[in-house]
Motif scaffolding. Structure first.
Motif, PDB file in Angstrom:
ATOM      1  N   PRO A 162       0.809  -1.220   0.000  1.00  0.00           N
ATOM      2  CA  PRO A 162       0.000   0.000   0.000  1.00  0.00           C
ATOM      3  C   PRO A 162       0.842   1.271   0.000  1.00  0.00           C
ATOM      4  CG  PRO A 162      -0.202  -1.153   2.095  1.00  0.00           C
ATOM      5  CD  PRO A 162       0.580  -2.033   1.199  1.00  0.00           C
ATOM      6  N   THR A 163       1.970   1.186   0.662  1.00  0.00           N
ATOM      7  CA  THR A 163       2.838   2.367   0.693  1.00  0.00           C
ATOM      8  C   THR A 163       3.302   2.710  -0.716  1.00  0.00           C
ATOM      9  OG1 THR A 163       3.651   1.554   2.819  1.00  0.00           O
ATOM     10  CG2 THR A 163       4.846   3.384   1.807  1.00  0.00           C
ATOM     11  N   CYS A 164       3.811   1.714  -1.383  1.00  0.00           N
ATOM     12  CA  CYS A 164       4.302   1.942  -2.736  1.00  0.00           C
ATOM     13  C   CYS A 164       3.165   2.358  -3.667  1.00  0.00           C
ATOM     14  CB  CYS A 164       4.947   0.670  -3.296  1.00  0.00           C
ATOM     15  SG  CYS A 164       6.385   0.131  -2.372  1.00  0.00           S
ATOM     16  N   LYS A 198       0.433   3.912  -2.948  1.00  0.00           N
ATOM     17  CA  LYS A 198       0.023   5.293  -2.688  1.00  0.00           C
ATOM     18  C   LYS A 198       1.030   6.266  -3.292  1.00  0.00           C
ATOM     19  CE  LYS A 198      -1.093   8.455   1.057  1.00  0.00           C
ATOM     20  NZ  LYS A 198      -2.530   8.759   0.941  1.00  0.00           N
ATOM     21  N   LEU A 199       2.250   5.908  -3.146  1.00  0.00           N
ATOM     22  CA  LEU A 199       3.303   6.757  -3.700  1.00  0.00           C
ATOM     23  C   LEU A 199       3.190   6.814  -5.215  1.00  0.00           C
ATOM     24  CD1 LEU A 199       5.899   8.342  -3.289  1.00  0.00           C
ATOM     25  CD2 LEU A 199       7.149   6.197  -3.345  1.00  0.00           C
ATOM     26  N   CYS A 233       0.329   8.904  -6.333  1.00  0.00           N
ATOM     27  CA  CYS A 233       0.591  10.337  -6.252  1.00  0.00           C
ATOM     28  C   CYS A 233       1.531  10.799  -7.357  1.00  0.00           C
ATOM     29  CB  CYS A 233       1.184  10.644  -4.879  1.00  0.00           C
ATOM     30  SG  CYS A 233       1.194  12.389  -4.503  1.00  0.00           S
ATOM     31  N   LEU A 234       2.534  10.027  -7.606  1.00  0.00           N
ATOM     32  CA  LEU A 234       3.482  10.394  -8.655  1.00  0.00           C
ATOM     33  C   LEU A 234       2.785  10.471 -10.001  1.00  0.00           C
ATOM     34  CD1 LEU A 234       6.525   8.140  -7.660  1.00  0.00           C
ATOM     35  CD2 LEU A 234       6.534  10.632  -7.730  1.00  0.00           C
ATOM     36  N   LYS A 239       0.712  13.415 -10.372  1.00  0.00           N
ATOM     37  CA  LYS A 239       1.556  14.592 -10.590  1.00  0.00           C
ATOM     38  C   LYS A 239       1.867  14.746 -12.077  1.00  0.00           C
ATOM     39  CE  LYS A 239       3.744  17.355  -7.533  1.00  0.00           C
ATOM     40  NZ  LYS A 239       3.045  17.892  -6.554  1.00  0.00           N
ATOM     41  N   PRO A 288      12.956   2.836  -5.720  1.00  0.00           N
ATOM     42  CA  PRO A 288      11.823   3.749  -5.782  1.00  0.00           C
ATOM     43  C   PRO A 288      11.780   4.473  -7.127  1.00  0.00           C
ATOM     44  CG  PRO A 288      13.595   4.732  -4.496  1.00  0.00           C
ATOM     45  CD  PRO A 288      14.047   3.358  -4.902  1.00  0.00           C
ATOM     46  N   VAL A 289      10.591   4.635  -7.604  1.00  0.00           N
ATOM     47  CA  VAL A 289      10.454   5.238  -8.926  1.00  0.00           C
ATOM     48  C   VAL A 289      10.491   6.753  -8.798  1.00  0.00           C
ATOM     49  CG1 VAL A 289       9.001   5.392 -10.953  1.00  0.00           C
ATOM     50  CG2 VAL A 289       8.979   3.339  -9.572  1.00  0.00           C
ATOM     51  N   ARG A 290      11.120   7.339  -9.736  1.00  0.00           N
ATOM     52  CA  ARG A 290      11.204   8.790  -9.699  1.00  0.00           C
ATOM     53  C   ARG A 290      10.184   9.409 -10.638  1.00  0.00           C
ATOM     54  NH1 ARG A 290      15.757  10.363  -6.876  1.00  0.00           N
ATOM     55  NH2 ARG A 290      15.322  12.478  -7.547  1.00  0.00           N
ATOM     56  N   LEU A 291       9.852  10.592 -10.319  1.00  0.00           N
ATOM     57  CA  LEU A 291       8.839  11.286 -11.105  1.00  0.00           C
ATOM     58  C   LEU A 291       9.265  11.422 -12.559  1.00  0.00           C
ATOM     59  CD1 LEU A 291       6.132  12.700 -10.597  1.00  0.00           C
ATOM     60  CD2 LEU A 291       7.393  14.833 -10.433  1.00  0.00           C
ATOM     61  N   GLU A 292      10.526  11.695 -12.769  1.00  0.00           N
ATOM     62  CA  GLU A 292      11.007  11.894 -14.135  1.00  0.00           C
ATOM     63  C   GLU A 292      10.787  10.658 -14.979  1.00  0.00           C
ATOM     64  OE1 GLU A 292      12.286  13.974 -11.152  1.00  0.00           O
ATOM     65  OE2 GLU A 292      13.627  12.291 -11.434  1.00  0.00           O
ATOM     66  N   GLN A 342      14.713   9.851  -1.317  1.00  0.00           N
ATOM     67  CA  GLN A 342      13.342   9.439  -1.596  1.00  0.00           C
ATOM     68  C   GLN A 342      12.355  10.218  -0.737  1.00  0.00           C
ATOM     69  OE1 GLN A 342      12.169   7.800  -3.971  1.00  0.00           O
ATOM     70  NE2 GLN A 342      10.069   7.600  -3.274  1.00  0.00           N
ATOM     71  N   GLN A 372      11.532  13.262  -2.409  1.00  0.00           N
ATOM     72  CA  GLN A 372      10.534  13.028  -3.456  1.00  0.00           C
ATOM     73  C   GLN A 372       9.126  13.085  -2.870  1.00  0.00           C
ATOM     74  OE1 GLN A 372      10.406  11.048  -6.856  1.00  0.00           O
ATOM     75  NE2 GLN A 372      12.080  12.456  -7.223  1.00  0.00           N
ATOM     76  N   LEU A 421       5.988  15.820  -3.597  1.00  0.00           N
ATOM     77  CA  LEU A 421       4.648  15.461  -4.035  1.00  0.00           C
ATOM     78  C   LEU A 421       3.585  16.124  -3.182  1.00  0.00           C
ATOM     79  CD1 LEU A 421       5.104  11.685  -4.769  1.00  0.00           C
ATOM     80  CD2 LEU A 421       4.670  13.475  -6.405  1.00  0.00           C
ATOM     81  N   PHE A 448       0.542  14.706   2.493  1.00  0.00           N
ATOM     82  CA  PHE A 448       0.935  13.509   1.784  1.00  0.00           C
ATOM     83  C   PHE A 448       2.042  12.736   2.489  1.00  0.00           C
ATOM     84  CE2 PHE A 448       1.267  10.618  -1.543  1.00  0.00           C
ATOM     85  CZ  PHE A 448       2.585  10.463  -1.896  1.00  0.00           C
ATOM     86  N   VAL A 489       1.681   8.953   3.898  1.00  0.00           N
ATOM     87  CA  VAL A 489       2.447   7.814   3.387  1.00  0.00           C
ATOM     88  C   VAL A 489       3.231   7.148   4.495  1.00  0.00           C
ATOM     89  CG1 VAL A 489       4.299   7.121   1.853  1.00  0.00           C
ATOM     90  CG2 VAL A 489       2.640   8.784   1.079  1.00  0.00           C
ATOM     91  N   LEU A 539       0.973   5.156   6.672  1.00  0.00           N
ATOM     92  CA  LEU A 539       0.587   3.933   5.972  1.00  0.00           C
ATOM     93  C   LEU A 539       1.710   2.910   6.033  1.00  0.00           C
ATOM     94  CD1 LEU A 539      -1.631   2.734   4.194  1.00  0.00           C
ATOM     95  CD2 LEU A 539      -0.554   3.830   2.241  1.00  0.00           C
ATOM     96  N   THR A 555      12.078   1.485   1.225  1.00  0.00           N
ATOM     97  CA  THR A 555      12.753   2.271   0.196  1.00  0.00           C
ATOM     98  C   THR A 555      11.838   3.370  -0.293  1.00  0.00           C
ATOM     99  OG1 THR A 555      13.797   0.216  -0.502  1.00  0.00           O
ATOM    100  CG2 THR A 555      14.031   2.097  -1.950  1.00  0.00           C
ATOM    101  N   SER A 556      10.570   3.041  -0.403  1.00  0.00           N
ATOM    102  CA  SER A 556       9.624   4.018  -0.934  1.00  0.00           C
ATOM    103  C   SER A 556       9.490   5.255  -0.083  1.00  0.00           C
ATOM    104  CB  SER A 556       8.246   3.395  -1.080  1.00  0.00           C
ATOM    105  OG  SER A 556       8.289   2.374  -2.013  1.00  0.00           O
TER     106      SER A 556
END
Lengths: 606, 150
Positions: free
Chosen positions: A32-34, A36-37, A40-41, A44, A125-129, B26, B29, B33, B41, B45, B48, B86-87
């Motif tokens: 869920p954390t990922c 949600k992130l 949001c990304l 964006k 983690p994935v970056r927005l770019e 991170q 990041q 957001l 936010f 997060v 969560l 990591t997130s």
């Protein structure tokens, strides 16, 4: 190229005008954390985001309306379904670009993602770019499919086309890419060479089992090298089908074969199986090349092996490798082996065994080879064993299923094959014992794969993909089943569900009364298969019944088998292989792992 | 003035979290957001994460009790937990997770147990710090808690 141009030529929804803004993304991640992130990304980036933490839910949503999303992003590591399997299924069924996401940047996984058809592989983690650029995959896919059809149109010479098409998936891809660049200019101008104007959004073709069978039959008839979309189209003689549709399907098919052959090779490598034949089977299904080695035992027809190699182009399909090969080689072949191994009752299968066994070289190659007249085997099978022949039919259908299911279960591979093949009564018997094993192993996905084969599960997808087109309609029922079945039944069930679903769906959807009978027989086989599966899962109506049904369906399948042969072959082949392999040998387990662990292996095949 | 002081305090706290290696890019990041449409936010997060990861940790605890240890299962669980960590940019937690996974692949039971204790320790420490940090930020008000520059 401007977005507007793309929008116009691509003919997507209105959002295309503002593309990539508003691109509809489906995000799947169990964490869920990922999630949600990610949500949001993506927001964006101004995409329209839908999230779910369940792969199955995602599949359901996609199946409900494939036009609801432009892109799928999925985590690799998910509890309810392997991300790769989902990938295959989505790719096959829905032809949507899928991006994999993982915390693990291991190159092997990345490779796996690619072979299963992922457009991209992102590391958490994935970056927005990174996410800002993902829309390119959507565009690329559209352009490539257009240029592919365009190129097909441009090349009137069948040989020429064949040459281009016949190339491995890669060259094809390259050609497409080049075309994309070259033809981009001409996009607007030449849109009309295709049957449908390129500017128009062509309705997605659902590759029902019936259709897929025809396709496979046509490909076999032409020979895999000479299988040019135009010729295939002519042979198939299906109204409303464009060369473009065939071309893209062919590309997938090739990838599938490739994957299968790779898998088969892997399986073979693992081999060490005590039972040479089992090896052979595996190899035959998966790695044509390996066959040769296997044939050492003299059982495998080398010819077959070689044939497989060529056919093993479908990368996606190959995911099931073991599985895919099966299916490819010839449903009939698989059947024999399966039945033999599994049930042991099918002595006649021995004939088929050629896949594994060297049985008449002529036959074998055909069986193994998609291109090779599977019907050949069918004929033989029919003579020898009814069940066998039937299997092939199933195989086509099953294959798709397999793919779905196969991916789910790792070990199942062999079993699954059996399951599929089990269309014949003997087969059913066998699966049971195996089924148990599978249960544990099979991921529910497998069932999904089948039905959804179209897009998901690479392996199964390949198979299912082909079959899934049909199943897509069915997928709904499958889904439901698969879910319940999935966990419990796994090997058997998955297939059963799918098969039944797919088949029934297919049958319902397109059950030509005739021998084209993929629809007809398929449905039957589906039922049968499902029956088998159900049993294991408990969902199934009755495994026993299925057996009987399978018989019936088998016969029917036979009718269509000429064409269907291959498709079903796939399913069953893979399943057979997997099933056989598993059963046969422990070492196979390794293979199974190959197979099994990716549900998609089955599906991906398709 | 007091507000400014508080702002400064919040900024410093935040900076120290980074300097001490508890958080990494991170987390930035996440902060990026956060905006007017998503005012809380980061805190959401993180909350969560802590809620969800508690589950992982208890699973890992249980798995570590078993004999013999199922390393692949442990690895799987840790992989997921590491992904979450990591997130949100939990740097130290992530590092310990990596150590844990290394011991897992080496099938070193003692090493696993030991590093797992470290994981839990870092996890708890970070949680406390973040909670304090968020509380402080909330007191300061919805204004940006700190500039993006570290």
């Amino acid at each position: 190229m401007t977005v507007e141009e793309f929008g116009g030529s691509v003919g997507v929804s209105n959002e295309i005008d503002r593309f990539p803004i508003g691109m509809r993304v489906l995000a799947v991640d169990d964490d869920p954390t990922c999630l949600k992130l990610l949500d949001c990304l993506l927001r964006k980036c101004q995409y329209q985001v839908t999230t779910t933490n369940q792969a199955r839910t995602a599949l359901n949503m996609l199946r409900e309306n494939r036009n609801r999303f432009d892109l799928v992003i999925s985590d690799v590591h998910m509890p309810d379904m392997d991300g790769f399997k989902l990938l295959e299924l989505v790719g096959l069924e829905m032809d949507l670009p899928v991006i994999m996401l993982s915390g693990n940047s291991d190159p092997k996984l990345v490779m796996k993602g690619i072979t299963h058809g992922a457009c991209d592989y992102l590391v958490k983690p994935v970056r927005l770019e990174e996410l800002r650029n993902i829309w390119q995959h959507v565009i690329r896919r559209k352009v490539e499919s257009k240029s592919q059809s365009k190129s097909n149109n441009n090349q009137e010479k069948p040989n020429h086309e064949g040459g281009q098409e016949a190339g491995s998936g890669d060259p094809n891809g390259k050609v497409n890419r080049k075309r994309k660049d070259e033809d981009f200019e001409d996009f607007e101008d030449n849109g009309n060479e295709d049957d449908d104007p390129s500017t128009q959004k062509k309705p997605r073709v659902v590759w029902s089992i019936d259709l897929h069978r025809k396709f496979v039959a046509a490909v076999n008839q032409l020979g895999i090298e000479k299988a040019v979309p135009k010729r295939i189209l002519d042979l198939m003689n299906v109204e409303g089908l464009t060369r473009e549709n065939v071309a893209s399907h062919l590309q997938k098919y090739r990838l599938y074969l490739k994957r299968i052959s790779q898998q088969a090779n892997m399986v073979v490598a693992f081999g060490g199986s005590k039972d040479v034949s089992s090896y052979m089977r595996m190899s035959s299904l998966g790695g044509l090349g390996d066959f040769h080695s296997l044939s050492g035992s003299g059982r495998l027809p080398n010819a077959q092996l070689s044939s497989y190699s060529s056919s093993g182009m479908l990368g996606r399909l190959n995911s099931a490798t073991g599985m895919t090969l099966h299916s490819l080689t010839a449903p009939t072949l698989i059947q024999p082996t399966h039945t033999q191994n599994l049930t042991g009752s099918v002595s006649s299968l021995n004939k088929f065994q050629p896949v594994v066994l060297p049985t008449p070289p002529n036959h074998q190659p055909t069986n193994l080879f998609q291109g090779i007249p599977t019907s050949f085997d069918l004929g033989q099978l029919q003579q020898n064993n009814k069940p066998n022949t039937q299997l092939p039919d199933f195989n086509t259908i099953d294959e798709s299923r397999f793919f779905n299911s196969s991916s789910t279960f790792p070990t199942l591979g062999s079993q699954s094959c059996l399951n599929l093949v089990s269309s014949s009564s003997t087969f059913l018997d066998v699966p049971h014992p195996m089924g148990d094993n599978f249960h544990d192993q099979l991921p529910p996905h497998s069932s999904l794969n089948y039905g959804h084969a179209s897009s998901n599960n690479t392996i199964t997808n390949t198979m299912t993909g082909f079959g899934s087109s049909i199943t897509s309609t069915l997928s709904v029922p499958l889904e439901g089943q698969s879910q319940s079945q999935r966990h419990v039944q796994y090997g058997k069930q998955s297939y059963g569900q799918y098969s039944s679903n797919t088949f029934s769906a297919l049958a319902a959807a397109a059950s030509p009364p005739n021998g084209g009978g993929l629809g007809g027989p398929v449905s039957q086989s589906n039922d049968q298969i499902c029956g088998v599966y159900n049993r294991s899962n408990g969902n199934g109506p009755l495994p026993m019944q299925m057996n009987k049904q399978t018989h019936k369906s088998n016969t029917k399948l036979k009718m269509g088998s000429g064409e269907n042969y291959l498709p079903s072959g796939y399913d069953s082949l893979d399943d057979l292989m997997n099933g056989m392999m598993k059963r046969e040998q422990d070492p196979m387990i390794v293979m199974d792992g190959e197979f099994g662990f990716d549900p998609y292996s089955f599906g991906s095949c398709i | 003035m007091e507000r400014n002081q508080m702002h400064t305090q919040v900024a410093n706290t935040r900076k120290s979290l980074f300097d001490q290696g508890y958080l990494d890019d991170q987390f930035i990041q996440l902060e990026e957001l956060q905006d007017s449409s998503n005012p809380n936010f980061v805190e959401e997060v993180v909350t969560l994460y802590y809620r969800d990861s508690a589950r992982f940790l208890s699973n890992l605890d249980q798995a570590l009790e078993k004999r013999p240890l199922d390393f692949s299962k442990l690895d799987n669980l840790m992989h997921q937990f590491k992904g979450s960590s990591t997130s949100i940019g939990a740097k130290k937690v992530k590092t310990e997770c990596t150590h844990f996974r290394n011991y897992c692949s080496a099938r070193n039971a003692e090493g696993c147990k030991r590093t797992f204790q470290n994981v839990k320790k870092e996890y708890t420490t970070l949680r406390k710090k973040l909670e304090a940090y968020f509380q402080m930020s909330r007191q300061v008000g919805p204004v940006e808690t700190a500039c993006q520059a570290r």
